[in-house]
Write an enzyme that holds these catalytic residues in place. Structure first.
Site, PDB file in Angstrom:
ATOM      1  N   ARG A 149      -4.066  29.701  12.990  1.00 33.49           N
ATOM      2  CA  ARG A 149      -4.029  29.607  11.518  1.00 33.49           C
ATOM      3  C   ARG A 149      -4.247  30.984  10.863  1.00 33.49           C
ATOM      4  O   ARG A 149      -3.689  31.280   9.821  1.00 33.49           O
ATOM      5  CB  ARG A 149      -5.133  28.629  11.086  1.00 33.49           C
ATOM      6  CG  ARG A 149      -5.105  28.293   9.621  1.00 33.49           C
ATOM      7  CD  ARG A 149      -6.117  27.200   9.312  1.00 33.49           C
ATOM      8  NE  ARG A 149      -6.170  26.915   7.907  1.00 33.49           N
ATOM      9  CZ  ARG A 149      -7.292  26.869   7.191  1.00 33.49           C
ATOM     10  NH1 ARG A 149      -8.470  27.051   7.770  1.00 33.49           N
ATOM     11  NH2 ARG A 149      -7.250  26.616   5.908  1.00 33.49           N
ATOM     12  N   HIS A 175      -2.176  32.670   7.816  1.00 28.81           N
ATOM     13  CA  HIS A 175      -2.801  33.071   6.553  1.00 28.81           C
ATOM     14  C   HIS A 175      -2.648  34.576   6.311  1.00 28.81           C
ATOM     15  O   HIS A 175      -2.623  35.018   5.165  1.00 28.81           O
ATOM     16  CB  HIS A 175      -4.276  32.662   6.530  1.00 28.81           C
ATOM     17  CG  HIS A 175      -4.459  31.220   6.172  1.00 28.81           C
ATOM     18  ND1 HIS A 175      -5.563  30.742   5.527  1.00 28.81           N
ATOM     19  CD2 HIS A 175      -3.649  30.146   6.345  1.00 28.81           C
ATOM     20  CE1 HIS A 175      -5.433  29.432   5.327  1.00 28.81           C
ATOM     21  NE2 HIS A 175      -4.290  29.052   5.836  1.00 28.81           N
ATOM     22  N   SER A 209      -4.190  42.050   6.414  1.00 28.71           N
ATOM     23  CA  SER A 209      -5.056  42.069   5.215  1.00 28.71           C
ATOM     24  C   SER A 209      -6.131  40.990   5.308  1.00 28.71           C
ATOM     25  O   SER A 209      -7.207  41.120   4.720  1.00 28.71           O
ATOM     26  CB  SER A 209      -4.227  41.879   3.945  1.00 28.71           C
ATOM     27  OG  SER A 209      -3.393  40.749   4.055  1.00 28.71           O
ATOM     28  N   ASN A 251      -9.770  30.539   2.814  1.00 28.74           N
ATOM     29  CA  ASN A 251     -10.030  31.243   4.072  1.00 28.74           C
ATOM     30  C   ASN A 251     -11.456  31.082   4.582  1.00 28.74           C
ATOM     31  O   ASN A 251     -11.773  31.542   5.688  1.00 28.74           O
ATOM     32  CB  ASN A 251      -9.712  32.736   3.916  1.00 28.74           C
ATOM     33  CG  ASN A 251      -8.217  32.979   3.889  1.00 28.74           C
ATOM     34  OD1 ASN A 251      -7.447  32.209   4.493  1.00 28.74           O
ATOM     35  ND2 ASN A 251      -7.781  34.007   3.196  1.00 28.74           N
ATOM     36  N   HIS A 296      -0.262  21.905  13.382  1.00 27.16           N
ATOM     37  CA  HIS A 296      -1.404  21.014  13.152  1.00 27.16           C
ATOM     38  C   HIS A 296      -1.643  20.059  14.322  1.00 27.16           C
ATOM     39  O   HIS A 296      -2.503  19.190  14.240  1.00 27.16           O
ATOM     40  CB  HIS A 296      -1.211  20.242  11.838  1.00 27.16           C
ATOM     41  CG  HIS A 296      -1.352  21.117  10.631  1.00 27.16           C
ATOM     42  ND1 HIS A 296      -0.933  20.760   9.374  1.00 27.16           N
ATOM     43  CD2 HIS A 296      -1.892  22.363  10.495  1.00 27.16           C
ATOM     44  CE1 HIS A 296      -1.205  21.743   8.517  1.00 27.16           C
ATOM     45  NE2 HIS A 296      -1.774  22.716   9.173  1.00 27.16           N
ATOM     46  N   SER A 320      -6.136  14.662  21.111  1.00 29.83           N
ATOM     47  CA  SER A 320      -5.445  15.787  21.771  1.00 29.83           C
ATOM     48  C   SER A 320      -5.434  17.014  20.866  1.00 29.83           C
ATOM     49  O   SER A 320      -4.444  17.731  20.817  1.00 29.83           O
ATOM     50  CB  SER A 320      -4.028  15.397  22.198  1.00 29.83           C
ATOM     51  OG  SER A 320      -3.144  15.324  21.122  1.00 29.83           O
ATOM     52  N   ASP A 332       0.995  19.553  21.567  1.00 29.02           N
ATOM     53  CA  ASP A 332       2.039  18.572  21.880  1.00 29.02           C
ATOM     54  C   ASP A 332       2.721  18.137  20.583  1.00 29.02           C
ATOM     55  O   ASP A 332       2.539  18.763  19.546  1.00 29.02           O
ATOM     56  CB  ASP A 332       1.424  17.378  22.638  1.00 29.02           C
ATOM     57  CG  ASP A 332       0.235  16.789  21.888  1.00 29.02           C
ATOM     58  OD1 ASP A 332       0.126  16.994  20.661  1.00 29.02           O
ATOM     59  OD2 ASP A 332      -0.601  16.122  22.524  1.00 29.02           O
TER      60      ASP A 332
END
Ligand code: HEM
Length: 323
Positions: free
Chosen positions: A62, A66, A76, A93, A191, A245, A250
């Site tokens: 992630r 971002h 940054s 953040n 995700h 999981s 997956d």
């Protein structure tokens, strides 16, 4: 006069094209001559880190996203606040973790190849290693990014998309970065790993329309399960986005979306566009036959956003501060 206008138009369009035609100056193996073992050095540190804490794979994947969506992939996100408040201290953040891992990787690289490998490239390589460590498919990472020297909280608020975003906002947000509708659905598949704070989706569980109701588009049985875990105004509890999981890369999160068990409105919104819906339905039906490869391609596209290359920008010594 007319000629001037034409020149102005050409210049304007050239600038526009430069703004979205990302990635010039990047290539696979950029450090081949200057730091041939750069990727191996990163991999070594990451293997140790993931052995200790595989749950860092989500936040580190992630983090690259971002970084790239705010000012481009130029690290940054890693700068500490100084005279101004930096990106890392902005609300979206605050739930990121793993900065110390990036520092560890940077220290290992500085030992072997001082001043050569950018923090922006470290983020891209670490994100790939996070995918592979959780069972995703290996993909080559283009390198050659240089680091920027500006980071501002306010820019995160206009560039990072909220989990309440609808499909129109999501597509526009990705298009603004030169990414396609396919990139949107493929990258949302990220995700499949990681966790979310209850506060990122509890608007869907409680008082959705101001009548003490839940989001009617979410599976009511899942609403019940989530309400047990997430009480009103809970700011701390974490929920696995792909329960069972969440440390495995997956296609199960796509399947959950089709069952209306996605945590975020922004994930469920992928059912509201024919291209995104067709993609996630097909992937969840055929076992995700192309998702692994698609993810690598879309990560490469994302990793090209507004990069700084050549002699522009700099190579930070420490990722959290300018030299
Ligand atoms: C499409 C727009 C997106 C939205 C609105 C969005 C929103 C969110 C939110 C709200 C969280 C939970 C944060 C928390 O409460 O702790 C999250 C987590 C996460 N996101 Fe996204 N996201 C998007 C796209 C992406 C992309 C493109 C990637 C990577 C390719 C990604 C990777 C992740 C990962 C791995 C996590 C889990 C982090 C952890 O375990 O701490 N997301 N996202």
């Amino acid at each position: 006069m007319a000629a001037m206008a034409t020149v102005a138009k050409v210049v304007c369009c050239f600038v526009l094209v430069l703004g979205v035609a990302n990635g010039q100056g990047l290539k696979v193996g950029f450090y081949q001559n200057t730091c041939p073992n750069a990727e191996a050095i990163v991999n070594d540190v990451m293997r140790t880190v993931f052995k200790e804490a595989l749950s860092l794979a989500g936040p580190l994947l992630r983090m690259h996203f971002h970084d790239c969506f705010v000012r481009g992939c130029e690290a940054s996100i890693l700068l500490n606040s100084s005279t101004n408040t930096a990106e890392k201290d902005s609300p979206p953040n605050l739930s990121l973790r793993g900065y110390q891992v990036i520092d560890r990787v940077k220290a290992a690289l500085e030992k072997k190849c001082p001043g050569i490998v950018s923090c922006a490239d470290i983020l891209a390589i670490v994100a790939r290693d996070a995918v592979v460590a959780t069972g995703g498919k290996f993909y080559n990472v283009e390198t050659g990014r240089r680091d920027g020297n500006v980071s501002s909280l306010t820019e995160t608020l206009t560039n990072l998309l909220p989990p309440t975003a609808n499909i129109t906002t999501l597509i526009a947000g990705f298009n603004a970065k030169g990414l396609s509708v396919k990139d949107l659905v493929v990258l949302s598949g990220g995700h499949t790993i990681g966790t979310s704070h209850c506060s990122s989706f509890s608007n869907r569980l409680y008082n959705f329309t101001g009548k003490n109701d839940a989001d009617p588009s979410m599976d009511p049985n899942y609403v019940k399960v989530l309400k047990k875990r997430c009480k009103i105004n809970d700011q701390t509890t974490l929920v696995e986005m792909d329960p069972g999981s969440f440390k495995t890369f997956d296609i199960k999160y796509f399947t959950l979306i089709t069952k209306r068990r996605a945590l975020f409105t922004s994930d469920e919104a992928l059912l509201n566009n024919s291209v995104t819906k067709a993609y996630l339905t097909a992937q969840s039906k055929n076992g995700g036959s192309t998702f692994g490869d698609d993810f690598g391609v879309s990560m490469m596209n994302m990793g090209r956003i507004s990069v700084i290359t050549g002699s522009a920008g700099h190579i930070r010594k420490f990722c959290y501060k300018n030299n």
